[in-house]
Design a protein around this motif. Sequence first.
Motif, PDB file in Angstrom:
ATOM      1  N   TRP B  37       6.538   4.927   0.983  1.00  0.00           N
ATOM      2  CA  TRP B  37       5.281   5.466   1.483  1.00  0.00           C
ATOM      3  C   TRP B  37       4.743   4.644   2.661  1.00  0.00           C
ATOM      4  O   TRP B  37       4.124   5.170   3.569  1.00  0.00           O
ATOM      5  CB  TRP B  37       4.258   5.520   0.351  1.00  0.00           C
ATOM      6  N   MET B  38       5.028   3.340   2.616  1.00  0.00           N
ATOM      7  CA  MET B  38       4.690   2.491   3.758  1.00  0.00           C
ATOM      8  C   MET B  38       5.355   3.052   5.016  1.00  0.00           C
ATOM      9  O   MET B  38       4.735   3.150   6.076  1.00  0.00           O
ATOM     10  CB  MET B  38       5.192   1.073   3.468  1.00  0.00           C
ATOM     11  N   PHE B  39       6.614   3.469   4.854  1.00  0.00           N
ATOM     12  CA  PHE B  39       7.339   4.040   5.983  1.00  0.00           C
ATOM     13  C   PHE B  39       6.737   5.386   6.400  1.00  0.00           C
ATOM     14  O   PHE B  39       6.599   5.667   7.593  1.00  0.00           O
ATOM     15  CB  PHE B  39       8.822   4.199   5.617  1.00  0.00           C
ATOM     16  N   VAL B  40       6.358   6.185   5.407  1.00  0.00           N
ATOM     17  CA  VAL B  40       5.764   7.493   5.725  1.00  0.00           C
ATOM     18  C   VAL B  40       4.517   7.325   6.590  1.00  0.00           C
ATOM     19  O   VAL B  40       4.374   7.968   7.633  1.00  0.00           O
ATOM     20  CB  VAL B  40       5.405   8.262   4.429  1.00  0.00           C
ATOM     21  N   ILE B  41       3.616   6.446   6.180  1.00  0.00           N
ATOM     22  CA  ILE B  41       2.378   6.256   6.944  1.00  0.00           C
ATOM     23  C   ILE B  41       2.672   5.607   8.295  1.00  0.00           C
ATOM     24  O   ILE B  41       2.052   5.939   9.310  1.00  0.00           O
ATOM     25  CB  ILE B  41       1.379   5.401   6.137  1.00  0.00           C
ATOM     26  N   ALA B  42       3.664   4.699   8.285  1.00  0.00           N
ATOM     27  CA  ALA B  42       4.008   4.027   9.546  1.00  0.00           C
ATOM     28  C   ALA B  42       4.538   5.004  10.586  1.00  0.00           C
ATOM     29  O   ALA B  42       4.530   4.714  11.781  1.00  0.00           O
ATOM     30  CB  ALA B  42       5.044   2.930   9.287  1.00  0.00           C
ATOM     31  N   THR B  43       4.997   6.180  10.133  1.00  0.00           N
ATOM     32  CA  THR B  43       5.564   7.139  11.072  1.00  0.00           C
ATOM     33  C   THR B  43       4.620   8.309  11.331  1.00  0.00           C
ATOM     34  O   THR B  43       5.009   9.289  11.964  1.00  0.00           O
ATOM     35  CB  THR B  43       6.877   7.725  10.518  1.00  0.00           C
ATOM     36  N   SER B  44       3.393   8.224  10.811  1.00  0.00           N
ATOM     37  CA  SER B  44       2.511   9.395  10.890  1.00  0.00           C
ATOM     38  C   SER B  44       1.298   9.128  11.773  1.00  0.00           C
ATOM     39  O   SER B  44       1.081   8.019  12.254  1.00  0.00           O
ATOM     40  CB  SER B  44       2.035   9.786   9.495  1.00  0.00           C
ATOM     41  N   ASN B  45       0.487  10.164  11.942  1.00  0.00           N
ATOM     42  CA  ASN B  45      -0.787   9.984  12.637  1.00  0.00           C
ATOM     43  C   ASN B  45      -1.891   9.726  11.615  1.00  0.00           C
ATOM     44  O   ASN B  45      -1.640   9.695  10.416  1.00  0.00           O
ATOM     45  CB  ASN B  45      -1.100  11.206  13.508  1.00  0.00           C
ATOM     46  N   ASP B  46      -3.116   9.558  12.102  1.00  0.00           N
ATOM     47  CA  ASP B  46      -4.200   9.145  11.215  1.00  0.00           C
ATOM     48  C   ASP B  46      -4.451  10.110  10.059  1.00  0.00           C
ATOM     49  O   ASP B  46      -4.854   9.691   8.979  1.00  0.00           O
ATOM     50  CB  ASP B  46      -5.497   8.986  12.018  1.00  0.00           C
ATOM     51  N   GLU B  47      -4.203  11.401  10.306  1.00  0.00           N
ATOM     52  CA  GLU B  47      -4.551  12.378   9.263  1.00  0.00           C
ATOM     53  C   GLU B  47      -3.724  12.209   7.993  1.00  0.00           C
ATOM     54  O   GLU B  47      -4.197  12.467   6.893  1.00  0.00           O
ATOM     55  CB  GLU B  47      -4.358  13.818   9.764  1.00  0.00           C
ATOM     56  N   ALA B  48      -2.478  11.758   8.139  1.00  0.00           N
ATOM     57  CA  ALA B  48      -1.569  11.682   6.991  1.00  0.00           C
ATOM     58  C   ALA B  48      -2.139  10.830   5.868  1.00  0.00           C
ATOM     59  O   ALA B  48      -1.921  11.100   4.692  1.00  0.00           O
ATOM     60  CB  ALA B  48      -0.221  11.126   7.435  1.00  0.00           C
TER      61      ALA B  48
END
Lengths: 335, 286
Positions: B37-48
């Motif tokens: 999940w750290m990776f998911v947020i690291a690859t997303s924009n603020d909304e994620a």
Amino acid sequence: MSSTRAAPAPPSRRPARERGGADDTRLTWRNRLYRFDMRYMPYLMIAPFFLLFIVFGLFPLLFNAVVSLRNYRLDDPTLPYWAGFENFSRLVADEDFWNALYNTFGIFLLSTLPQLLLALMVASLLNRKLRAQTWWRVGVLLPYVTPIVASTMVFSVFFSRDFGMANWALGLLGIGGADDPIDWRADKLHAWIAIATMVNWKWIGYNALLYLAAMQSIPRDVYEASAIDGAGQWKQLWRITVPMIQPVVVFTVILSTIGGLQLFTEPMLFDPNAQAATGGPNGEWQTIAQLIYKVGWKDLNLGYAAAMSWALFLIILVVAGLNYLLTNRLSGGRR
Amino acid sequence: MTTRRVVARAPQDTPAGLWTYLLLAVSMLFAAFPLYWMFVIATSNDEALAKLPPAIVPGEKFLTNVDEVFSLQDVYFAASLVNSVIVSTVVTASVLFFCSLAGFAFAKLRFKGSNALMLFVVLTLTVPNQLGIVALYIVMGKLGWNGTLLAVIAPGLVTAFGVFYMRQFIVNTVPDELIESARVDGATTMRVYATIVLPAIRPALAVLGLLTFVATWNDFQWPLITLSGTDFPTSMVAVSDLASGNYVIYRRVLAGAFIATVPLLLMLFVGGRQIVRGIMEGAVKS
């Protein structure tokens, strides 16, 4: 221990003095070198450890006692040199200290017991004939190699009030939910649970491997005998496995006591305002290690911080001792 | 009704059933999810971040986020990674050299007081060194090392655990006869170390090296105290700096955290077998 060591033979079989001339000086030189090598080289080899330990381990520990009896403020060097026991008497009356002690123990209790029980479960799962055995073992170590700084950042988001995954998941189970979300940073118990979760996540796999190692050294015939007596798997786990791995259980309890009472990174970074080191607006989850950091490097009062370190040291000694006795009793008693 | 098996097997000889695999898989999920999940947020924009149910598919903004992390002025992220590499490498190399040397002396050489000194080494293992941290800071101040990498490197150069671990390994794996025969040929102690001991303890060096590197890389409290506010943070201090301030942008924080975690994940991937062995051997011997 020493009987198995190699008995050294001198490089030259004839004593130097039997020979003469230029050969003589060369040989005494070699003999000297040899003597030095035999007598003093071992000390040279172990010296780095002792030097380093004395300078950066032992001396600070002792010097800490001196500092704790002094007025040592980084922002005010004009105070009288000695403070006597002022720092300690202040400590006894310091609400922050007792609050931090309370938090430290609360988090410690919430993390140690579930951590070790779950580790035991994971270990007994791993203690089977598994396909891709190594990869399961490596897998449980993922949290162990993850920096606490990094994982705490993730868990901080998990435990946010409005969009946190923890509240969302609990909502699915009918607890809290979107209308009445849990504010994990608003009261002690919830903050403790959140921090204990991080500690548990980090250490379950590591402890499981320690238990697994001990489990695999239990003689096989013990199990054979008990199975013939009709003991099921669950009974075997509690009647045979746990008592047999008791020394390692004691070891992990001591390890997690020492680690748990020094908890620093998780409570620090769980706070959105980490730099203040207060552990929540009203110190809801400030631990002792965190308080020492705040007193020493935010309030710049190193003397008082040193006194707190001593207090922590004594507490660790007492708790580790008590734990040792208790665990010895509990896990060994049923044998 | 089932018939009871007469020949019972120890758990480690019993093939795992479906439930075991299932429960293990669930444990793995718990262990891996925060990292994923750290990776998911690291690859997303603020909304994620605020999405519910949570975002579980990586986004496409990884490079944007990483770029932002590296260009933040007072975080020194790029420098911090270099610093962490320097600190961890120097500490690991030094631990391997000095601990194996001392371990060899304690395991195979004869000298007065060796037993008492070894006992002392083991005893130091039980002292939580964090307790002297206030005085350590003062000592480093007197040396003028606070705020420099030396303050982080020096205390870790030899460890009691390393000496102990090496001693145990050398006692069990280096045959006395081999050392003896080298002595007869006139080899000095250091020569024996280099030609006989070092080649024999390579597996132990790998284990100790990995464990030391991971621990040094992840260390936070002492680096925070001595390096915080300077231009030379370690990567852990830099990541914590990313999260300070009034308005924290988590996709940046977690992008930084992810970058600082990747080297260790690689190590686990490559040296996992050794790390597992190191931990398990430590358990049985201590």
